[in-house]
Structure formats: C-alpha cells, structure tokens
Write an enzyme that holds these catalytic residues in place. Structure first.
Site, mmCIF file in Angstrom:
data_model
loop_
_atom_site.group_PDB
_atom_site.id
_atom_site.type_symbol
_atom_site.label_atom_id
_atom_site.label_comp_id
_atom_site.label_asym_id
_atom_site.label_seq_id
_atom_site.Cartn_x
_atom_site.Cartn_y
_atom_site.Cartn_z
ATOM 1 N N ASP A 125 89.427 6.796 28.232
ATOM 2 C CA ASP A 125 88.958 5.730 27.033
ATOM 3 C C ASP A 125 89.656 6.182 25.590
ATOM 4 O O ASP A 125 89.770 7.039 24.865
ATOM 5 C CB ASP A 125 87.291 6.201 26.461
ATOM 6 C CG ASP A 125 86.887 5.337 25.670
ATOM 7 O OD1 ASP A 125 88.158 4.066 25.908
ATOM 8 O OD2 ASP A 125 86.180 5.427 25.062
ATOM 9 N N GLU A 131 90.684 -6.079 27.307
ATOM 10 C CA GLU A 131 89.642 -6.550 26.932
ATOM 11 C C GLU A 131 90.277 -8.552 26.594
ATOM 12 O O GLU A 131 91.229 -7.975 25.689
ATOM 13 C CB GLU A 131 89.076 -5.515 25.967
ATOM 14 C CG GLU A 131 87.497 -6.742 25.177
ATOM 15 C CD GLU A 131 87.116 -5.242 24.771
ATOM 16 O OE1 GLU A 131 85.850 -5.529 24.178
ATOM 17 O OE2 GLU A 131 87.200 -4.291 24.443
ATOM 18 N N LYS A 144 87.848 -7.223 30.612
ATOM 19 C CA LYS A 144 86.847 -6.751 29.874
ATOM 20 C C LYS A 144 86.017 -7.363 29.116
ATOM 21 O O LYS A 144 86.496 -8.256 28.885
ATOM 22 C CB LYS A 144 87.260 -5.263 28.966
ATOM 23 C CG LYS A 144 86.400 -4.743 29.020
ATOM 24 C CD LYS A 144 86.371 -3.020 28.124
ATOM 25 C CE LYS A 144 85.936 -1.676 27.474
ATOM 26 N NZ LYS A 144 86.506 -0.646 27.082
ATOM 27 N N THR A 164 80.564 -4.662 29.177
ATOM 28 C CA THR A 164 81.269 -3.738 28.034
ATOM 29 C C THR A 164 80.810 -3.705 26.963
ATOM 30 O O THR A 164 79.425 -4.665 27.275
ATOM 31 C CB THR A 164 81.844 -3.345 26.890
ATOM 32 O OG1 THR A 164 82.330 -2.547 27.161
ATOM 33 C CG2 THR A 164 82.389 -4.825 26.791
ATOM 34 N N PHE A 186 76.421 2.124 27.213
ATOM 35 C CA PHE A 186 76.917 2.815 25.907
ATOM 36 C C PHE A 186 75.593 4.200 25.867
ATOM 37 O O PHE A 186 74.892 3.456 25.794
ATOM 38 C CB PHE A 186 76.792 1.975 25.182
ATOM 39 C CG PHE A 186 78.986 1.517 24.687
ATOM 40 C CD1 PHE A 186 78.868 0.695 26.075
ATOM 41 C CD2 PHE A 186 79.653 1.085 23.721
ATOM 42 C CE1 PHE A 186 80.531 0.502 25.697
ATOM 43 C CE2 PHE A 186 80.301 1.164 23.682
ATOM 44 C CZ PHE A 186 81.192 0.283 24.943
#
Length: 327
Positions: free
Chosen positions: A17, A96, A132, A156, A178
């Site tokens: 990450d 993203e 993403k 996400t 998450f």
C-alpha cells in the site's frame, strides 16, 4: 522459524500500500495499490522530479488550457508511476479514478478508459492494471460496465456489507474493505471502549464479507485494507489479499512467530439472492452511519490530496511556461 510476513505470504497475497519504489523493492509484494494521497507523498518526496518535469514539458506543448494541461499531467503522472511500480512487482497496480468523479458514472468511465489508453501507449496491457473506483452506487455501475469491456476494477472505500454485496453482484474483480478507518469511527463514538485486534468491528466486517462471498461463490477478490496495527492483519490471515503499508510490512518482517490461518473456505454453499436495488443500497447505507460518514470522508480526503497535487503541478507548469519551456 520464519517471520510473520513470510508466513502471511503463504496464506494471503500481499499487496504493498505505497507508491514508494524503495519500499516495494524491499518487501517484494505481488501487487501494489496507490491513491491520490500516496501519489502526492511520492511527488513531494522529490524522488520523481525528472519524471514530473518531463510530463509537464510535454503537456505544455500538447494540451489546451492550463486546466486541461494540469488534468492531463495528473493522468500521465499516475500512469508513469504505475509503470515504474510494475517494473518492481510481478502482478498488478491499482490506479485510481479521480475522487471528484465518484458520483458520475459516465465521467468515471471516460477517465478509466483514458487511463487504460495511457497505459497501452506505455506498452502496458490492461491485464496488469486495476482501475480503482470509490464504491458509491455510481462507481459500482461504472465498474460493471468496465468489467464487461475487459477492464478489471478495484472498488475501494468499502465500509458496509451493502457496498460489498453490490460490488460482487456487479462482477467487480476486487474490493478493498477498510479496517482501520472503521475502528477510527467506533473509537471516536466511544473513546472509553478498547478492542483487541481480533474483535475490532473492521476485522469482523472483512470476515463477514469474505465468508459470504465464498458461500455464494462470488469470484470477487476480497482485499483487506487500511490497517492500524499488525494484529488486524494477523486476524485476517487467509483473506484473498491484504494491502499493507511499509511500516506494518517492516513490523511483520521483523517479527517471528507461528501464524495460523483465520479465514478459509468452509465449503458451505447457499443460493444467491436477487441483486440489491439502488433504493435498497441507498437505504442500507443511510441506516449505517459509520459507512455513510466514512465513505464521504474518504472521498473528501482523496479529493483534498488530488487538489494539492494539481496545485503543485499547476505551479510547476506555470514556472515552465514563464521560463519559455526551459525550466
């Protein structure tokens, strides 16, 4: 005895990450995932000045207005960094779509296709990219279209079961539920309460999603994300994928112990229900204060860092233009 990171890699696919190439080289993850915050940190580090300047000089000569040049520079920058990351990992990189497009399906589709086009121009096939998108209703609908076009997606900012279910029903390749941000919300709501990592609400959320997907045989990959401590990660050993910050990767790599898998396919199966409707999705999100607040907060946070990145590039582009392209 091997360290915990080595054992974890035997049970789950480990994803870095980070956009920092040094960290990626050090920990040898299968994949890497980025977001506007990580891209901003990488640019601010100064390690990529040469790439940034080359991109800015090129867009200055080929883009239209300053706003168009900045937008194009952002797209090229995230693709350039994605390409560098892919030189270090054998798998994929998640790139993203701009967070401000989270509630616009058509604009998200256009941006995703543009990113894939830029990767293709760099000689990188779409099979190595995950687009993403924030798991809003509109983002999920965009992913549904992209998946049918052969562009696989990472949904996400997953905070609720409704989001996860809708993503699986839309055929999303991967979701990122998450963990740590859910814990943050519960700690703020009740500062007096403490949680052992295995008992955290975010950990339980990922476990529930994983088991549901396996029982109903959804192929969507579950990738736990947003960890606050290594205990959360160990409590999800066996999850399809885990995306982990360099700090926690280092902690796992320097710790020895015996890591037992927590998540595994039980073999139980059940029939799939009718797909969740937009009305039901929005109602379930409305009923979940944590998910509603954290999704909105996450989108705002990514947009804030996107604006900082754009301001940084705008300033540098203006300097190049003022110097007649010699900066």
């Amino acid at each position: 005895m091997s360290n915990l990171l080595q054992q974890l890699k035997q049970q789950s696919t480990v994803v870095a990450d980070t956009g920092d190439l040094d960290s990626i080289r050090r920990f040898s993850p299968q994949d890497a995932t980025t977001n506007p915050s990580l891209i901003l940190q990488a640019v601010q580090s100064g390690k990529y000045n040469q790439q940034v300047q080359a991109i800015l000089h090129d867009v200055r000569d080929h883009a239209g207005t300053l706003d168009e040049a900045v937008d194009e520079a952002c797209d090229r920058l995230v693709v350039a960094m994605g390409a560098m990351i892919l030189q270090q990992v054998p798998g994929r990189v998640s790139t993203e779509v701009n967070a401000r497009l989270s509630f616009d399906t058509l604009a998200s589709l256009a941006k995703a296709r543009r990113l894939i086009e830029l990767y293709a121009q760099a000689g990188i096939p779409r099979e190595r990219i995950l687009i993403k998108l924030a798991a809003t209703w509109e983002g999920i609908r965009a992913a549904e279209v992209l998946e049918k076009e052969g562009i696989q997606c990472n949904l996400t900012l997953i905070f609720s079961f409704a989001q996860a279910r809708a993503c699986a029903e839309a055929g999303a390749y991967l979701i990122s539920p998450f963990v740590g941000r859910i814990l943050d919300w519960y700690r703020k709501a009740d500062p007096t309460r403490s949680y052992a990592p295995a008992d955290e609400p975010g950990v339980h959320s990922v476990q529930r999603i994983y088991r549901y997907f396996r029982r109903l045989e959804y192929p969507t990959v579950v990738m736990g994300a947003s960890f606050r401590n290594s205990g959360e990660i160990l409590a999800l050993a066996g999850c399809d994928r885990l995306t982990i910050s360099p700090k926690l990767l280092d902690e796992l790599a320097s710790t020895e112990g015996d890591l037992q898998p927590v998540l595994a396919d039980s073999g139980e199966r059940e029939a799939r229900p009718a797909p969740i409707s937009q009305a039901q999705f929005r109602w379930e999100m409305n009923e979940d204060a944590m998910a509603t607040e954290k999704l909105a907060e996450g989108i705002r946070g990514f947009e804030a860092d996107q604006l900082k990145l754009e301001a940084l590039l705008r300033e540098q582009l203006a300097a190049i233009q003022a110097a007649g392209g010699t900066a």
